[in-house]
Design a protein around this motif. Sequence first.
Motif, PDB file in Angstrom:
ATOM      1  N   ASN A 192       0.852  -1.184   0.000  1.00 38.89           N
ATOM      2  CA  ASN A 192       0.000   0.000   0.000  1.00 38.89           C
ATOM      3  C   ASN A 192       0.891   1.237   0.000  1.00 38.89           C
ATOM      4  OD1 ASN A 192      -1.630   2.239   0.899  1.00 38.89           O
ATOM      5  ND2 ASN A 192      -3.129   0.783   1.721  1.00 38.89           N
ATOM      6  N   ARG A 236      -0.194  -1.492  -9.267  1.00 38.45           N
ATOM      7  CA  ARG A 236      -1.509  -2.105  -9.076  1.00 38.45           C
ATOM      8  C   ARG A 236      -1.454  -2.880  -7.768  1.00 38.45           C
ATOM      9  NH1 ARG A 236      -3.292  -5.805 -13.405  1.00 38.45           N
ATOM     10  NH2 ARG A 236      -5.432  -5.244 -12.772  1.00 38.45           N
ATOM     11  N   GLY A 240      -6.627  -4.267  -8.522  1.00 37.92           N
ATOM     12  CA  GLY A 240      -6.502  -2.828  -8.391  1.00 37.92           C
ATOM     13  C   GLY A 240      -5.583  -2.416  -7.245  1.00 37.92           C
ATOM     14  N   MET A 241      -5.137  -1.170  -7.289  1.00 43.64           N
ATOM     15  CA  MET A 241      -4.234  -0.637  -6.277  1.00 43.64           C
ATOM     16  C   MET A 241      -4.889  -0.653  -4.889  1.00 43.64           C
ATOM     17  SD  MET A 241      -2.456   3.134  -6.091  1.00 43.64           S
ATOM     18  CE  MET A 241      -2.030   3.114  -7.826  1.00 43.64           C
ATOM     19  N   VAL A 249      -6.860   2.803  -2.129  1.00 50.43           N
ATOM     20  CA  VAL A 249      -7.599   3.883  -2.788  1.00 50.43           C
ATOM     21  C   VAL A 249      -9.045   3.439  -2.948  1.00 50.43           C
ATOM     22  CG1 VAL A 249      -5.636   4.916  -3.982  1.00 50.43           C
ATOM     23  CG2 VAL A 249      -6.860   3.015  -5.048  1.00 50.43           C
ATOM     24  N   VAL A 291     -11.454   6.269  -8.460  1.00 54.25           N
ATOM     25  CA  VAL A 291     -10.566   6.654  -9.564  1.00 54.25           C
ATOM     26  C   VAL A 291      -9.974   8.023  -9.292  1.00 54.25           C
ATOM     27  CG1 VAL A 291     -10.526   7.302 -12.003  1.00 54.25           C
ATOM     28  CG2 VAL A 291     -11.717   5.213 -11.284  1.00 54.25           C
ATOM     29  N   GLU A 318      -9.237   9.420  -6.550  1.00 58.48           N
ATOM     30  CA  GLU A 318      -8.179   9.329  -5.547  1.00 58.48           C
ATOM     31  C   GLU A 318      -6.926   8.666  -6.115  1.00 58.48           C
ATOM     32  OE1 GLU A 318      -7.521   7.471  -1.041  1.00 58.48           O
ATOM     33  OE2 GLU A 318      -9.427   7.182  -2.097  1.00 58.48           O
ATOM     34  N   THR A 319      -7.111   7.788  -7.094  1.00 56.67           N
ATOM     35  CA  THR A 319      -5.986   7.050  -7.671  1.00 56.67           C
ATOM     36  C   THR A 319      -5.115   7.934  -8.552  1.00 56.67           C
ATOM     37  OG1 THR A 319      -7.366   5.062  -7.668  1.00 56.67           O
ATOM     38  CG2 THR A 319      -5.366   4.998  -8.991  1.00 56.67           C
ATOM     39  N   LEU A 368      -1.058   7.908  -8.352  1.00 56.28           N
ATOM     40  CA  LEU A 368      -0.291   7.245  -9.404  1.00 56.28           C
ATOM     41  C   LEU A 368       0.712   8.217 -10.042  1.00 56.28           C
ATOM     42  CD1 LEU A 368      -0.011   4.474 -10.594  1.00 56.28           C
ATOM     43  CD2 LEU A 368      -1.838   4.982 -12.208  1.00 56.28           C
ATOM     44  N   VAL A 416      -8.585   4.835 -14.877  1.00 55.59           N
ATOM     45  CA  VAL A 416      -7.742   5.850 -14.247  1.00 55.59           C
ATOM     46  C   VAL A 416      -7.123   6.747 -15.313  1.00 55.59           C
ATOM     47  CG1 VAL A 416      -5.730   6.241 -12.761  1.00 55.59           C
ATOM     48  CG2 VAL A 416      -7.263   4.311 -12.307  1.00 55.59           C
TER      49      VAL A 416
END
Length: 979
Positions: free
Chosen positions: A292, A323, A329-330, A333, A336, A338-339, A343, A378
Amino acid sequence: MLKIKSLLSKSNSGRRLLLSLFAVLLLSHTETNAAVFRLVTPDAKVSIVYAREEGKLDSIAAHLLAKDIERVSGYLPRVSSNIAAAQGNVILIGTAQSQLIKSFNKDLAKSLSNKWECFAYKLISKPGSRINNILLIAGSDLRGTAYGVFGISEKIGVSPWYWWADANPVKQPNLSVDIKDHVSKEPSVKFRGIFLNDEDWGLQPWAAKTFESQGVKDIGPKTYAQIFELLLRLKANLIWPAMHESTKAFYHYPQNKQIAADYEIVVSSSHAEPMLRNNVDEWDTKTLGAFNYKTNKTKVLRYWEDRIKESKGNNVIYTMGMRGVHDSGMEGVKSVQETVPLLEQIFADQRGLLAKHINPDIEKVPQTFSIYKEVLDVYEAGLKVPEDISLNWPDDNYGYIQRLGTPEERKRKGGSGVYYHASYWGRPHDYLWLSSTNPALIREEMTKAYTMDAKKIWVLNVGDIKPLEYNIQLFLDMAYNIDPFLSAEYTAKHSEKWTSDIFGEANAKEIGRILSRYYDLAFERRPEFMGWSRTEPTTPVGYTQYSHHRYGDEAEKRVGEYEELERRVDLLKPKISSAMEDAFYQLVEYPVKGASNMNKKFLYRDKAYLYSLQGRASAKNYLDLSAKSYYEVVKATDYYNNSMANGKWKWMMSMRPRELPVYQLPKFNTTRSGSSSVFVARVEGFKDSTTASVPDLQKLPDFNRYVKKRYFVDLYLTADSALSYQVSPSADWIRVSRSNGLLSSKNAFSEERVWVDIDWNEAPEQLLKGFVNIQLPGKEYKIEVSADNRRVKELEGFNGFVESDGHIAMNASNYSRTKESPGRRWSTLSTTATGRKWVEALPLSAKAEEQEGQILKNPFLEYDFYSFNPGSATFYFHTLPTHPLNNEYQMRYAVRIDDGTVKILNFKTAGRSEEWKENVLRNNAIRSLVIPTLSSGKHKLSIYMIDPGVILDRIFISLDGRKNPYGPLEETYIGNKTR
């Protein structure tokens, strides 16, 4: 003897020949005719000299060429780096900048200067007293040299698949090659390679238990050496190593990194493995915490930094971004939105590490960003990717590229590429067993990518390598030289060339046609999808959508198609030399018979179930046939693993990856429904296919003179018995396939299919009524026959489609007329040697014209058709389920019946929706249009282009309320076809 084309001109710094699709710097001498270079003859034995001062690949290639010559001739040439000791005929191997090559030709260094992976052949006669002739193989770099070396191997008959598919070359004790001086052009795609994935049931157990059982017991350096050799022989240069839990990370074994360096293979990593890290094997949550970036940034950065330092000095491409630990997914988060900023910060931090440890000029560090699955959302939300990073556009895992660059994105300094699947684990269903991606689809999608400037990196997900040999060859051949593939007609030619190179010209055409039909049938429904089941979550198998009681029995026709392929394979097998038996089995026989038996397993299971509902005594026989088909796959797979090539491939082939329901033995209770009659006659198209009760009076579908069809009547027993029957037409113009017979519940003869058709030459030219009487002691069935033999004045000289049995079936490529507009057109695409043709809206750069007033000016296709009866009509339009070229397009086309209202249809799907799942499982997107009242007579269907990239497959018109059949039907076309 094989020859190569030469591109030569007189030396003059200002005289260069530019071809429209090539940019070839020509050799500095006058073109001459091909000369014979003798390798092994009674009075000449070639030797090989390589440049010692360069990397190890020159030596590796030289020794592999020597072994290739030995494979063909029986003679192993001497290999050394000492030119002074060489004599007779000599092959020289090195880059054009090496002292060895420059000592014989200095001009090649200029010709190959600043070229990427090019090579040159040059013949030199009598350069000294001890050497008679030299074949000089020079590269612009080490890989270019190797490509040139393996080009000679192919010319003497050694396939790139000599080891991986046991494609043994034909023995030639006297061995020569015809060679012209030649310079190759640069590859079409810069980085070209494969992704070893989902290796749990093939490559990994084979490596662990068979190939490297005495070593690392894993996919290790010995396996990678064989893979890297294959890649070089296929003129590829890139690997995404295996990365599932069953396999240790590539960097776990230090020798792996060294082997890659020796073979000059570029190592990168998949979409889920940033910074060359195999998270599945290397990220230990117990010691490192969560993967994370928001909560554990320090440890994540250190984890990446360690690998960056370890990979310094290697030939690598760094995967950027982040990822989840695996294909997810990451973490950390929730949206989208927030990602996106997170990223972008990750990009900056990763590039900081690369600048610190690899090169302060970050733009000189190869980097790529895979826009895979949720990452596409994203990206579309406004993610800013540094300009020098190569974008990697993925397909949707089923062969349809999700997105390509806009005109602005195509200007990016880092360029773009494609990650493409020929094997996949995931929803809606895996396809990990056989090679089932149609070559025509691969050609269409990858030439589209190239045309849209996605030509920096191409990666193919190949699963275990086997049994995807041909898909791999096709993909990498396209990546190396796209030019011939820009013509759709080359698809079939390439397949035939491949089979010819492996099996010889005598059998190449037939093998090519068998494989073409095999891929066509798989395109209609992959073998792995025949259970109509799903994964993620896994569901039980269901019944197929193939009809057993209409359209001539769709299911039986498909079984027949596969059995015909099996028959052709069996007829061909005795013609295959003993040296090629193993290659034939793994490249042709196993996939064809495996796919055939998977289909028969389910289609016979369907018949067993349906016939049990009808009360047929034969239901148990079909369940037995289903089981027999299952055990045929078991037996074939056992041979593949334990007997083929003397057990070389033991553990490579699994017939049940992930133990999914589709691979299991079908089981169900065949308790039959009761029937009031021991003997039953049931006509094709009887309204209720699941009831055991049928009336004594039934009617066959209508016959007409314009589409001359036949229909069946099934005669069967419902209990243990033996009965004789008679079949009697009421008129001479009614023909039946048999006039009498005996049904017996013993020996599986409890049913018979009687075909009925019309002798149109004997039939009066009028509307005809008649019967087929089916009699046996104490029972009679009367089957009504209606045939229209009237001449229709409107159909005199008519070229088009007509109604038959309540429907009209059209292939999109058989249009009556087409109209182009400036710079825009519908273009017919050949598929395979035996398949239908598709029609695509081109060019890909065309603007989408959607305004109502403009649509009628757009390019269109017109189809003339004729309906005999007025009523409601439902039009079903089948397209390939391709995706919009980029976010500036949709997937629209417009349709119009006669001079009616124009209707815009759009088959764009969102994410992994249910519709998308259905589309990729059947390789069709379907849109429908209902016309409440369609008059009888002539009509015109018009299809107008809107978005480029739309590919039409076929059209089905239901005129009697029946639903669209699953598979394509025989066209109801009359007259002369112009294409």
